[in-house]
Enzyme design. Sequence first.
Site, PDB file in Angstrom:
ATOM      1  N   LYS A   1     116.932  18.079  94.152  1.00 28.74           N
ATOM      2  CA  LYS A   1     115.803  17.242  94.559  1.00 28.74           C
ATOM      3  C   LYS A   1     115.807  16.952  96.052  1.00 28.74           C
ATOM      4  O   LYS A   1     114.759  17.046  96.708  1.00 28.74           O
ATOM      5  CB  LYS A   1     115.806  15.935  93.764  1.00 28.74           C
ATOM      6  CG  LYS A   1     115.408  16.089  92.306  1.00 28.74           C
ATOM      7  CD  LYS A   1     115.338  14.743  91.602  1.00 28.74           C
ATOM      8  CE  LYS A   1     114.857  14.911  90.165  1.00 28.74           C
ATOM      9  NZ  LYS A   1     114.748  13.615  89.461  1.00 28.74           N
TER      10      LYS A   1
ATOM     11  N   ASN B   1     110.314  16.247  84.798  1.00 30.72           N
ATOM     12  CA  ASN B   1     110.067  15.407  85.973  1.00 30.72           C
ATOM     13  C   ASN B   1     108.659  15.577  86.532  1.00 30.72           C
ATOM     14  O   ASN B   1     108.139  14.684  87.216  1.00 30.72           O
ATOM     15  CB  ASN B   1     111.045  15.749  87.103  1.00 30.72           C
ATOM     16  CG  ASN B   1     112.494  15.519  86.774  1.00 30.72           C
ATOM     17  OD1 ASN B   1     113.371  16.187  87.317  1.00 30.72           O
ATOM     18  ND2 ASN B   1     112.791  14.582  85.877  1.00 30.72           N
TER      19      ASN B   1
ATOM     20  N   CYS C   1     126.125  17.899  81.226  1.00 28.72           N
ATOM     21  CA  CYS C   1     124.885  18.033  81.992  1.00 28.72           C
ATOM     22  C   CYS C   1     125.269  17.967  83.468  1.00 28.72           C
ATOM     23  O   CYS C   1     126.387  18.322  83.834  1.00 28.72           O
ATOM     24  CB  CYS C   1     123.876  16.960  81.605  1.00 28.72           C
ATOM     25  SG  CYS C   1     124.392  15.275  81.989  1.00 28.72           S
TER      26      CYS C   1
ATOM     27  N   ASP D   1     116.908   4.642  88.347  1.00 34.68           N
ATOM     28  CA  ASP D   1     116.408   4.287  87.016  1.00 34.68           C
ATOM     29  C   ASP D   1     117.522   3.776  86.115  1.00 34.68           C
ATOM     30  O   ASP D   1     117.461   3.945  84.907  1.00 34.68           O
ATOM     31  CB  ASP D   1     115.702   5.478  86.366  1.00 34.68           C
ATOM     32  CG  ASP D   1     116.640   6.672  86.158  1.00 34.68           C
ATOM     33  OD1 ASP D   1     117.805   6.598  86.599  1.00 34.68           O
ATOM     34  OD2 ASP D   1     116.213   7.659  85.538  1.00 34.68           O
ATOM     35  N   ASN D   2     118.545   3.164  86.705  1.00 31.28           N
ATOM     36  CA  ASN D   2     119.594   2.598  85.854  1.00 31.28           C
ATOM     37  C   ASN D   2     120.127   1.299  86.443  1.00 31.28           C
ATOM     38  O   ASN D   2     120.152   1.099  87.666  1.00 31.28           O
ATOM     39  CB  ASN D   2     120.735   3.600  85.620  1.00 31.28           C
ATOM     40  CG  ASN D   2     121.516   3.889  86.875  1.00 31.28           C
ATOM     41  OD1 ASN D   2     122.434   3.164  87.219  1.00 31.28           O
ATOM     42  ND2 ASN D   2     121.150   4.949  87.578  1.00 31.28           N
TER      43      ASN D   2
ATOM     44  N   CYS E   1     113.483   5.077  81.242  1.00 36.83           N
ATOM     45  CA  CYS E   1     112.223   5.773  80.988  1.00 36.83           C
ATOM     46  C   CYS E   1     112.428   7.027  80.140  1.00 36.83           C
ATOM     47  O   CYS E   1     111.480   7.530  79.538  1.00 36.83           O
ATOM     48  CB  CYS E   1     111.536   6.130  82.305  1.00 36.83           C
ATOM     49  SG  CYS E   1     112.430   7.333  83.307  1.00 36.83           S
TER      50      CYS E   1
ATOM     51  N   ASP F   1     120.567  11.554  96.347  1.00 41.86           N
ATOM     52  CA  ASP F   1     120.377  11.916  94.939  1.00 41.86           C
ATOM     53  C   ASP F   1     121.173  13.185  94.669  1.00 41.86           C
ATOM     54  O   ASP F   1     121.085  14.147  95.430  1.00 41.86           O
ATOM     55  CB  ASP F   1     118.890  12.141  94.629  1.00 41.86           C
ATOM     56  CG  ASP F   1     118.584  12.062  93.133  1.00 41.86           C
ATOM     57  OD1 ASP F   1     119.388  12.590  92.345  1.00 41.86           O
ATOM     58  OD2 ASP F   1     117.557  11.468  92.762  1.00 41.86           O
TER      59      ASP F   1
ATOM     60  N   HIS G   1     105.507  15.589  85.715  1.00 43.28           N
ATOM     61  CA  HIS G   1     104.309  14.779  85.484  1.00 43.28           C
ATOM     62  C   HIS G   1     104.301  13.503  86.306  1.00 43.28           C
ATOM     63  O   HIS G   1     103.237  12.907  86.534  1.00 43.28           O
ATOM     64  CB  HIS G   1     104.172  14.425  83.995  1.00 43.28           C
ATOM     65  CG  HIS G   1     104.932  13.208  83.567  1.00 43.28           C
ATOM     66  ND1 HIS G   1     106.307  13.173  83.492  1.00 43.28           N
ATOM     67  CD2 HIS G   1     104.505  11.962  83.214  1.00 43.28           C
ATOM     68  CE1 HIS G   1     106.685  11.973  83.101  1.00 43.28           C
ATOM     69  NE2 HIS G   1     105.626  11.215  82.930  1.00 43.28           N
TER      70      HIS G   1
END
Length: 355
Positions: free
Chosen positions: A78, A62, A318, A122-123, A180, A54, A64
């Site tokens: 991470k 992130n 980003c 997530d993609n 998400c 990653d 929660h």
Amino acid sequence: MNRYDRQIRLKGFGEDGQQRLRKARVLVVGAGGLGVPVCQYLNAMGIGAIGIMDGDFIETSNLHRQPLYTPSDVGKQKVTVLSAFLSKQNPETEIIIYDTFLHSGNATSIFSEYDLVIDATDNLSTRYLIDDACVICNIPWVYGALHAYEGQISVFNYCGGPTYRCLYPEMPAEDEIPDCNTLGTLGILPGIIGNLQVLEAIKVLCDMQEVLSGKLMIYNGLNQNIYQLSFTKNKKLIRPDLKSGNYGRESGCELPGAIEVNSFVAQTRAANHILLIDVREPREYEVGHHPGAINIPLGKLEESLPDLEKTEQVYLICQSGKRSYQAYRELSPLYPKTVFSWITGGMEELKALLR
């Protein structure tokens, strides 16, 4: 062996299962909502080696659903935080970190070092890349996905069984299915799906029965229903090679408003002043940013933006390009006279280019 006593006592697992786990090497792609529980339980149960891939940094949003991380970790990488926790949790496990994102240039060389890959991303584009690379390397992989209150799990390329492309032959356009970040997700759901992924991984590695190969399991968190869909292998499937697969960020330049890092540098090299908005979290920005960039986190764009009515060109950046693309989609309709460009590859590729 006292640590694993309750597992060894289990009929159908036993000492043989524990030894198989001890010899196994698993690569987890993603260290977020799914990756955290996946790594925690693999590590606790006695896996031999875990690779964690990653390139992202921890954000406040992130926390929660990635409860291993704390507010003091925001802005940190991470894989660094997760690997430190895992080493304390079980010092016997070999932890290998890859502080980068998966792409077609590194997929097969890394995958070939492992017995199993677990998708904790997530993609969609990354999943197609994982599928193709696992077929090339002849290894199985465990799929997990989230969609609002639902989760999906399956095992692909297991013992010559169906692959992800057998279930979903064509990759949808990037903006056809929201992730998400758009839909939102309850913090508990990634934990549930991640743990189910680990269960499938254990069954594969320990040669147990009832592996979810050729079956898609769908979990509904609202009514607690679980149901399965069966699918078969498509023997006529023509699979693209990785060089022509058109995965993820490599096809980012085809999305509206995208600009590659080399083009950004060339366009702005002679400019006296540019408006570059860094939409990462403040801690990420403090770790390192492009000179002259102003920091406005993605979640605070609308309330903190400077006056853009008379600004002709705005660049957005980003860490990897995902958040800046989202910022582009939010801002473009609000300022029709302003040209917005988001930088594909983000700070990760910009720093590599300027080294």
